[in-house]
Design a protein around this motif. Structure first.
Motif, PDB file in Angstrom:
ATOM      1  N   ALA A   1     -47.511  13.889 -57.927  1.00 48.40           N
ATOM      2  CA  ALA A   1     -48.786  13.350 -58.391  1.00 48.40           C
ATOM      3  C   ALA A   1     -49.627  12.937 -57.189  1.00 48.40           C
ATOM      4  N   GLN A   2     -50.919  12.974 -57.379  1.00 46.62           N
ATOM      5  CA  GLN A   2     -51.808  12.635 -56.277  1.00 46.62           C
ATOM      6  C   GLN A   2     -51.857  11.126 -56.075  1.00 46.62           C
ATOM      7  N   SER A   3     -52.221  10.738 -54.868  1.00 45.03           N
ATOM      8  CA  SER A   3     -52.354   9.312 -54.568  1.00 45.03           C
ATOM      9  C   SER A   3     -53.296   9.112 -53.397  1.00 45.03           C
ATOM     10  N   TYR A  27     -52.123  15.131 -51.926  1.00 43.20           N
ATOM     11  CA  TYR A  27     -52.524  16.094 -52.964  1.00 43.20           C
ATOM     12  C   TYR A  27     -52.184  17.474 -52.464  1.00 43.20           C
ATOM     13  N   THR A 101     -58.848   9.209 -58.760  1.00 45.04           N
ATOM     14  CA  THR A 101     -57.746   8.380 -58.259  1.00 45.04           C
ATOM     15  C   THR A 101     -58.287   7.506 -57.157  1.00 45.04           C
TER      16      THR A 101
END
Lengths: 112, 117
Positions: A1-3, A27, A101
């Motif tokens: 998952a992106q962060s 990402y 995000t």
């Protein structure tokens, strides 16, 4: 998952000094990246955005940011800080899947 | 209008009451988003509307939260049976469109500060 990671929770600089706020993202593809600023009691204002192309992007109020793919970074800079720049700054990642995000934010304090 | 507007700017309510928060997006913007900003949680996505498509509700924290968008413009976020943990700033944003794998810049309103006593 992106962060998105903003490692500095709080930064204090003197008026007229230079500023760099750090942002790292995670990402798997080319990201769309933004910096937003939030003044006390105000909504989020867009400072600048990176979609593609030139890695150095210019924004409003004299801010700029440099996208470095090799470092997964998108640091925000300003050569000379003004007292009115005191605010909270958010680095934001958009994967194109609708929801943004947000990083946790960096609160900037400017000393006279 | 010139920007995204939200009302009320502040709302204080008692635990268990229902509240409605309103968002007026920028004229012509087809995409509308709700986010929540709370201490310790940062900014969280709640729900997204795009034109006449079914909304993306994947961020709503519980079934007490719902939102609608009438006529493709104004949106209302409703929180039923409010709890103290619902206290936060609720932000609305709009963008011109949201196209497939690309995106469009989101412009934010000033937010509604909700306090649940």
């Amino acid at each position: 998952a992106q962060s998105v990671t903003q490692p500095d929770i709080h930064i204090t600089v003197s008026e007229g000094a230079s500023l760099e706020l750090r942002c790292n993202y995670s990402y798997g593809a080319t990201p769309y990246l933004f910096w937003y600023v939030q003044s006390p009691g105000q909504g989020l204002q867009l400072l600048l955005k990176y979609f593609s192309g030139d890695t150095l992007v210019q924004g409003i109020k004299g801010f700029e940011a440099e996208f470095k793919r090799s470092q997964s970074s998108f640091n925000l800079r300003k050569p000379s800080v003004h007292w009115s720049d005191a605010a909270e700054y958010f680095c934001v990642l958009d994967t194109g899947r609708r929801a943004l995000t947000f990083g946790s934010g960096t609160r900037l304090q400017v000393q006279p | 209008g010139a920007g995204v507007s939200q009302s009320p700017s502040n709302k204080v309510t008692e635990k268990g009451k229902d509240v409605e928060l309103r968002c007026d997006p920028i004229s012509g913007h087809t995409a509308l988003y709700w986010y929540r900003q709370s201490l310790g949680q940062g900014l969280e996505f709640l729900i997204y509307f795009q034109g006449n498509s079914a909304p993306d509700k994947s961020g709503l924290p519980s079934d007490r939260f719902s939102a609608e968008r009438t006529g493709g413009s104004v949106s209302t976020l409703t929180i039923q049976r409010t709890q103290q943990e619902d206290s936060a700033v609720y932000l609305c944003a709009s963008s011109l469109t949201q196209r497939g794998g690309s995106t469009d810049t989101q412009y934010f309103g000033p937010g509604t500060r909700l306090t649940v006593l």
